[in-house]
Design a protein around this motif. Sequence first.
Motif, short mmCIF file in Angstrom:
data_model
loop_
_atom_site.label_atom_id
_atom_site.label_comp_id
_atom_site.label_asym_id
_atom_site.label_seq_id
_atom_site.Cartn_x
_atom_site.Cartn_y
_atom_site.Cartn_z
N GLU A 33 20.47 13.13 13.81
CA GLU A 33 19.67 12.51 12.76
C GLU A 33 20.40 12.60 11.43
O GLU A 33 20.91 13.66 11.07
N LEU A 49 24.37 2.73 6.75
CA LEU A 49 23.16 2.71 7.57
C LEU A 49 23.36 1.83 8.80
O LEU A 49 23.05 2.25 9.93
N LYS A 50 23.87 0.65 8.61
CA LYS A 50 24.04 -0.27 9.74
C LYS A 50 25.08 0.25 10.73
O LYS A 50 24.92 0.10 11.94
N LEU A 53 23.39 3.01 12.65
CA LEU A 53 22.43 2.42 13.58
C LEU A 53 23.12 2.02 14.88
O LEU A 53 22.59 2.25 15.96
N SER A 58 19.27 8.59 14.61
CA SER A 58 17.99 8.45 13.92
C SER A 58 18.30 8.59 12.44
O SER A 58 19.05 9.48 12.05
N ILE A 59 17.75 7.70 11.64
CA ILE A 59 18.12 7.64 10.24
C ILE A 59 16.88 7.74 9.36
O ILE A 59 15.90 7.03 9.59
N THR A 60 16.95 8.61 8.38
CA THR A 60 15.93 8.66 7.34
C THR A 60 16.62 8.30 6.04
O THR A 60 17.58 8.95 5.64
N TRP A 87 15.28 -2.11 5.36
CA TRP A 87 15.57 -1.02 6.29
C TRP A 87 14.33 -0.59 7.05
O TRP A 87 14.40 -0.27 8.23
N SER A 88 13.19 -0.56 6.39
CA SER A 88 11.96 -0.14 7.06
C SER A 88 11.51 -1.15 8.10
O SER A 88 10.75 -0.80 9.01
N PRO A 92 15.38 -0.67 15.31
CA PRO A 92 16.37 0.36 15.61
C PRO A 92 16.97 0.18 16.99
O PRO A 92 16.45 -0.58 17.81
N ILE A 97 14.50 4.41 12.41
CA ILE A 97 14.75 4.31 10.97
C ILE A 97 13.45 4.60 10.25
O ILE A 97 12.42 4.00 10.56
N LYS A 98 13.52 5.51 9.28
CA LYS A 98 12.39 5.79 8.40
C LYS A 98 12.89 5.66 6.97
O LYS A 98 14.02 6.02 6.68
#
Length: 108
Positions: A33, A49-50, A53, A58-60, A87-88, A92, A97-98
């Motif tokens: 994460e 981020l991409k 992914l 898992s990305i916050t 992003w939200s 995923p 993604i959060k």
Amino acid sequence: IRGPADIFVSKTANDSFYRTELQALVTSSGVTELVLTGCATDFCVDATLKSALTKDYSITVVADGHTTSDRPMIPARQVIEYFNWLWSEMTPTQGMIKVEPCHAILSA
């Protein structure tokens, strides 16, 4: 302030994984994460981020922990709000993604 145990990864492209040792460091540490913050919301943070992914992390994203400059057509605040929304809403891969504000992350 960087502490003696902190790891520093130097990068030359928007994507923090591109031609850096980041992937090897994360993998060898067993990390699954990632918590993303940073500068250049629409360039570096988005590209990283991409890339993460596609690596099934898992990305916050810290919603109030990334920034950018005004762009010729829209102010920085709108860029940040747009990317937090984008992003939200992304689908995923194996991870999730959060997008959450810092206070919510710290209180969890």
